[in-house]
Write a protein that holds these residues in place. Structure first.
Motif, PDB file in Angstrom:
ATOM      1  N   UNK A   1      41.163  43.248  50.802  1.00 57.53           N
ATOM      2  CA  UNK A   1      41.487  41.813  50.867  1.00 57.53           C
ATOM      3  C   UNK A   1      40.696  41.033  49.828  1.00 57.53           C
ATOM      4  N   UNK A   2      39.441  41.436  49.655  1.00 58.33           N
ATOM      5  CA  UNK A   2      38.645  40.798  48.608  1.00 58.33           C
ATOM      6  C   UNK A   2      39.257  41.004  47.236  1.00 58.33           C
ATOM      7  N   UNK A   3      39.816  42.183  47.011  1.00 59.29           N
ATOM      8  CA  UNK A   3      40.475  42.458  45.732  1.00 59.29           C
ATOM      9  C   UNK A   3      41.720  41.602  45.563  1.00 59.29           C
ATOM     10  N   UNK A   4      42.463  41.483  46.657  1.00 60.72           N
ATOM     11  CA  UNK A   4      43.689  40.660  46.607  1.00 60.72           C
ATOM     12  C   UNK A   4      43.348  39.210  46.238  1.00 60.72           C
ATOM     13  N   UNK A   5      42.326  38.690  46.890  1.00 57.88           N
ATOM     14  CA  UNK A   5      41.932  37.301  46.603  1.00 57.88           C
ATOM     15  C   UNK A   5      41.434  37.152  45.176  1.00 57.88           C
ATOM     16  N   UNK A   6      40.692  38.142  44.727  1.00 54.22           N
ATOM     17  CA  UNK A   6      40.187  38.085  43.353  1.00 54.22           C
ATOM     18  C   UNK A   6      41.333  38.090  42.347  1.00 54.22           C
ATOM     19  N   UNK A   7      42.337  38.937  42.598  1.00 53.35           N
ATOM     20  CA  UNK A   7      43.483  38.998  41.691  1.00 53.35           C
ATOM     21  C   UNK A   7      44.196  37.651  41.611  1.00 53.35           C
ATOM     22  N   UNK A   8      44.331  36.998  42.774  1.00 50.94           N
ATOM     23  CA  UNK A   8      44.959  35.673  42.764  1.00 50.94           C
ATOM     24  C   UNK A   8      44.137  34.691  41.935  1.00 50.94           C
ATOM     25  N   UNK A   9      42.826  34.762  42.117  1.00 47.07           N
ATOM     26  CA  UNK A   9      41.959  33.849  41.360  1.00 47.07           C
ATOM     27  C   UNK A   9      42.042  34.116  39.858  1.00 47.07           C
ATOM     28  N   UNK A  10      42.088  35.403  39.500  1.00 51.37           N
ATOM     29  CA  UNK A  10      42.181  35.747  38.075  1.00 51.37           C
ATOM     30  C   UNK A  10      43.487  35.244  37.478  1.00 51.37           C
ATOM     31  N   UNK A  11      44.587  35.516  38.185  1.00 52.16           N
ATOM     32  CA  UNK A  11      45.895  35.100  37.669  1.00 52.16           C
ATOM     33  C   UNK A  11      45.967  33.586  37.526  1.00 52.16           C
ATOM     34  N   UNK A  12      45.429  32.896  38.514  1.00 52.74           N
ATOM     35  CA  UNK A  12      45.488  31.437  38.479  1.00 52.74           C
ATOM     36  C   UNK A  12      44.585  30.864  37.389  1.00 52.74           C
ATOM     37  N   UNK A  13      43.397  31.435  37.256  1.00 48.91           N
ATOM     38  CA  UNK A  13      42.420  30.853  36.327  1.00 48.91           C
ATOM     39  C   UNK A  13      42.781  31.102  34.871  1.00 48.91           C
ATOM     40  N   UNK A  14      43.387  32.246  34.576  1.00 49.02           N
ATOM     41  CA  UNK A  14      43.608  32.595  33.174  1.00 49.02           C
ATOM     42  C   UNK A  14      45.090  32.672  32.792  1.00 49.02           C
ATOM     43  N   UNK A  15      45.967  32.392  33.762  1.00 47.53           N
ATOM     44  CA  UNK A  15      47.409  32.485  33.513  1.00 47.53           C
ATOM     45  C   UNK A  15      47.803  33.829  32.902  1.00 47.53           C
ATOM     46  N   UNK A  16      47.486  34.866  33.639  1.00 46.02           N
ATOM     47  CA  UNK A  16      47.746  36.221  33.157  1.00 46.02           C
ATOM     48  C   UNK A  16      48.450  37.039  34.243  1.00 46.02           C
ATOM     49  N   UNK A  17      49.101  38.101  33.793  1.00 47.17           N
ATOM     50  CA  UNK A  17      49.551  39.102  34.747  1.00 47.17           C
ATOM     51  C   UNK A  17      48.494  40.194  34.792  1.00 47.17           C
ATOM     52  N   UNK A  18      48.467  40.934  35.888  1.00 48.49           N
ATOM     53  CA  UNK A  18      47.402  41.927  36.053  1.00 48.49           C
ATOM     54  C   UNK A  18      47.974  43.295  36.388  1.00 48.49           C
ATOM     55  N   UNK A  19      47.209  44.320  36.003  1.00 50.68           N
ATOM     56  CA  UNK A  19      47.530  45.688  36.404  1.00 50.68           C
ATOM     57  C   UNK A  19      46.215  46.312  36.871  1.00 50.68           C
ATOM     58  N   UNK A  20      46.182  46.755  38.108  1.00 47.26           N
ATOM     59  CA  UNK A  20      44.917  47.155  38.722  1.00 47.26           C
ATOM     60  C   UNK A  20      44.836  48.652  38.951  1.00 47.26           C
ATOM     61  N   UNK A  21      43.700  49.222  38.594  1.00 46.80           N
ATOM     62  CA  UNK A  21      43.423  50.630  38.874  1.00 46.80           C
ATOM     63  C   UNK A  21      42.193  50.717  39.762  1.00 46.80           C
ATOM     64  N   UNK A  22      42.409  51.205  40.966  1.00 45.53           N
ATOM     65  CA  UNK A  22      41.316  51.260  41.938  1.00 45.53           C
ATOM     66  C   UNK A  22      40.469  52.523  41.725  1.00 45.53           C
ATOM     67  N   UNK A  23      39.163  52.350  41.747  1.00 46.20           N
ATOM     68  CA  UNK A  23      38.258  53.483  41.621  1.00 46.20           C
ATOM     69  C   UNK A  23      38.055  54.127  42.995  1.00 46.20           C
ATOM     70  N   UNK A  24      38.244  55.448  43.049  1.00 42.44           N
ATOM     71  CA  UNK A  24      38.092  56.180  44.310  1.00 42.44           C
ATOM     72  C   UNK A  24      36.661  56.672  44.485  1.00 42.44           C
ATOM     73  N   UNK A  25      36.082  57.147  43.394  1.00 44.02           N
ATOM     74  CA  UNK A  25      34.693  57.593  43.419  1.00 44.02           C
ATOM     75  C   UNK A  25      34.186  57.618  41.988  1.00 44.02           C
TER      76      UNK A  25
END
Lengths: 161, 161
Positions: free
Chosen positions: B115-139
DNA sequence: ACTGAAAAATTTTTGGG
DNA sequence: CCCAAAAATTTTTCAGT
């Protein structure tokens, strides 16, 4: 896993900002005595919250001006996946992250030149039997910042009233 | 840019391995006197070869167990590209690299949860007017290693004969 | 867990080759 | 640029609360 409490968190943050800060300064910043912070820092080290200390280096100055991210994917998906082991002798690899998605690992590497990158890619492919996809870093606006838990909340004073 | 010579390189390497190593130990390891290494370290700091010191933190322990790489691309390619500026108030962003390729920046972020990641992505998209592609680190098999220039050469004794 | 203080070690400055 | 030694400060230990 337990939760690091307020004052320890402050110590960790201060040491993240300046890894050589003295216990004297840490004591002043936290309002504790020198021996109290000393004791806390040692405990944080022993518990592994503080994993160690390092210097931040200008890689241009030491002859490694080129940074890249290399995503790797096994050529034979049925073979055992020991890529990190097989690659860790390559000192150019600063970090190795296992990731979700199409590829299996993301490596962060530092090299001296495009030719150095080419040679590194060959070594990686040979050592781990993987295909690679490389993203070259052009510049780094910032790096090594310290993410503070709970700093990016939007509505922090919502429940005050 | 000048070339950092042998003994300075050794100092930098030692401080990369242990950012709190004492001048006494540095002196012993380099064969110099304490004041000589002291002088060299200060000069390396002033010249910016040593940019600072930091602690290595266990992010699980401080409540940021999730790491991700977020690649961003401007929605409007004709707008001025000041994404790093617009994003730097977000403390979850540990690093921001400008990169070659389809996307313009790669961000490395630390969050507390999906959920923290989801909120961060929204903040990033809103602040910089960008689209995002996310790769989650497993370990992370390893991280924060120190790449040493000229360590990965294959045939080092080729011209001995 | 914290404090204060003594003891040990390190950092920093100084003077000089 | 280097060293040695003095001076200042910090680290570390420890008895006591």
């Amino acid at each position: 896993m337990w939760r690091v409490e307020e004052i320890d968190r402050r110590i960790v943050t201060l040491l993240a900002r300046d890894g050589r800060m003295s216990f004297t300064d840490l004591a002043r910043e936290t309002g504790l005595s020198v021996s109290a912070v000393h004791q806390r820092v040692r405990r944080l080290e022993k518990r592994g919250v503080l994993r160690g200390y390092t210097s931040l280096v200008d890689y241009d100055a030491i002859g490694l001006p080129m940074t890249a991210f290399i995503s790797i994917k096994p050529i034979d998906p049925s073979a055992p996946d020991d890529a990190p082991e097989r690659l860790k002798h390559l000192s150019a690899i600063e970090a190795c992250h296992s990731v979700a998605g199409d590829e299996s690992y993301i490596l962060k590497v530092r090299v001296s030149s495009p030719i150095g990158l080419e040679e590194l890619l060959q070594q990686i492919r040979a050592a781990a039997n993987v295909s690679t996809r490389t993203t070259v870093v052009l510049s780094t606006p910032y790096e090594h910042r310290f993410p503070v838990p709970g700093e990016d909340e939007d509505a922090e004073e919502a429940d005050k009233a």
